[in-house]
Design a protein around this motif. Sequence first.
Motif, PDB file in Angstrom:
ATOM      1  N   GLY A 214      -7.487  -3.267  -1.563  1.00 58.25           N
ATOM      2  CA  GLY A 214      -7.143  -4.536  -1.272  1.00 58.25           C
ATOM      3  C   GLY A 214      -7.562  -3.897   0.376  1.00 58.25           C
ATOM      4  N   GLY A 215      -7.887  -3.179   1.059  1.00 53.03           N
ATOM      5  CA  GLY A 215      -7.058  -3.350   1.669  1.00 53.03           C
ATOM      6  C   GLY A 215      -5.636  -2.635   2.642  1.00 53.03           C
ATOM      7  N   GLN A 216      -6.074  -3.024   3.797  1.00 53.97           N
ATOM      8  CA  GLN A 216      -4.453  -1.847   4.972  1.00 53.97           C
ATOM      9  C   GLN A 216      -3.669  -3.180   4.218  1.00 53.97           C
ATOM     10  N   ARG A 217      -4.073  -4.306   3.960  1.00 55.52           N
ATOM     11  CA  ARG A 217      -2.590  -5.716   4.360  1.00 55.52           C
ATOM     12  C   ARG A 217      -2.890  -6.044   2.784  1.00 55.52           C
ATOM     13  N   TRP A 218      -2.624  -5.274   1.783  1.00 57.16           N
ATOM     14  CA  TRP A 218      -3.102  -5.704   0.292  1.00 57.16           C
ATOM     15  C   TRP A 218      -1.480  -5.396   0.606  1.00 57.16           C
TER      16      TRP A 218
ATOM     17  N   THR B 135       0.499  -1.142   0.301  1.00 56.12           N
ATOM     18  CA  THR B 135      -0.137  -0.412   0.232  1.00 56.12           C
ATOM     19  C   THR B 135       0.415   1.138   0.125  1.00 56.12           C
ATOM     20  N   ASP B 136       2.120   1.210   0.257  1.00 55.83           N
ATOM     21  CA  ASP B 136       2.898   2.555   0.433  1.00 55.83           C
ATOM     22  C   ASP B 136       3.974   2.526  -1.162  1.00 55.83           C
ATOM     23  N   SER B 137       3.925   1.430  -1.694  1.00 52.00           N
ATOM     24  CA  SER B 137       4.932   1.415  -2.861  1.00 52.00           C
ATOM     25  C   SER B 137       4.312   2.790  -3.795  1.00 52.00           C
ATOM     26  N   ASP B 138       5.241   3.768  -4.772  1.00 54.53           N
ATOM     27  CA  ASP B 138       5.229   4.653  -5.557  1.00 54.53           C
ATOM     28  C   ASP B 138       5.590   3.631  -7.239  1.00 54.53           C
ATOM     29  N   LEU B 139       3.868   4.153  -7.653  1.00 55.87           N
ATOM     30  CA  LEU B 139       4.395   2.808  -8.423  1.00 55.87           C
ATOM     31  C   LEU B 139       4.385   3.808  -9.935  1.00 55.87           C
ATOM     32  N   ASP B 140       4.576   5.088 -10.417  1.00 52.53           N
ATOM     33  CA  ASP B 140       5.066   5.378 -10.862  1.00 52.53           C
ATOM     34  C   ASP B 140       6.577   4.972 -11.167  1.00 52.53           C
ATOM     35  N   ALA B 141       7.630   4.577  -9.508  1.00 45.49           N
ATOM     36  CA  ALA B 141       8.471   4.631 -10.114  1.00 45.49           C
ATOM     37  C   ALA B 141       8.806   3.800 -10.255  1.00 45.49           C
ATOM     38  N   THR B 142       8.575   2.660  -9.402  1.00 47.12           N
ATOM     39  CA  THR B 142       8.481   1.069  -9.947  1.00 47.12           C
ATOM     40  C   THR B 142       7.679   0.358 -11.106  1.00 47.12           C
TER      41      THR B 142
END
Length: 371
Positions: free
Chosen positions: A69-73, A43-50
């Motif tokens: 997906g919720g908090q634990r996705w 949930t913390d990932s930077d999708l633009d960077a990855t």
Amino acid sequence: MALGTVTVDNLNLGQGAVTEVERYFLFIGPAGKNVGQFIALNTDSDLDATLGAPASDLKTQITAARLNGGQRWACVAAPIGSEGDWASALEKAQQQGYSVEGAVITKPVTTAAELTAMNDAAVAINNKYGRRLFILAATPGVTAQQTWSQYVTEQKALVGNLAAPRVSPVAQLHGNDLGVVAGRLANASVSIADSPMRVATGPVLGLGPVPIDADKVPLPSAVRSELDRARISVSQTYPDYPGVYWGDGNMLDAPGSDFQVIEYLRITDKAARQIRPLLIRRVADRRLNNTPNSMAVNTSQLMAPLRAMAKSVKFNGEVFPGDIEPPKDGDLVLEWLSKTKVVAYFKLRPLNCPKDLQANIALDLSTDKTE
């Protein structure tokens, strides 16, 4: 004569937990960055960077999955080139030890052969690596040149004669339907035994705009119904009830088969993953033999995963059920075929789940008065 000897050994009785892969998916699709790599996301990932700043099909679906997906996705992403070679990425993931519950192929399929190949790949992975997984596959949405009638005919022809029980086709009507249902299935706040249809889970989030056909007609509910009957998974709404929800997680299983909906496959696969290490530990272990005591002890130990899956929780006067019904005596049978070969038969019982509800209302016009 002898000297005293004392030895203390630690006995490994195989009572530890088995690593769970449920709700952990592998997303495979075209993206602008890290092609050929495997990227762990949460949930913390930077999708633009990855995955790259430009819009891509992979990033679109993962964005929708994360929202639902919720908090634990969490997931693993496998960006591929525009040619869409998902099979190589899926096999490479197995070679590198990525064990997942499902693979999400984001590039829409255009032929029945592609869906068959996905099912074959899932079966081959189980045969080769002992890993069970299902595949969520995207089918195309309606184009600006198609009427709804033409679109439904095309979709039904795509899946009509297929038997691919480990593949769930998802119509990309809103552009990100695949990611939405993948996130809904991965949400840890509900059981893997729950259908994505479950209204109490809440409405789907971030679903794309309502599609229109060549005649500018918005998506009719009748089209959703026809696609569902064709075993394609779609969203759904309820008149005068706010929110957009989901239908059944349809699998391309044959009529009359046990795994026509995804929740039945998921609980069976979970049980198989838990039972397999217990069987491996018993290879050439003479403590499993055909004596009454051994049969009783090993039957109890091998039933432990089913008992755990059946555990329910009672809170505030309400019972939250487990994945399956509690196992009963006779739900595991150990059969010796020879001095060295034993076969175990397990029985799982899914709980009843209402999907078609009907109410009948009658008037009482009698004039009798109660004393």
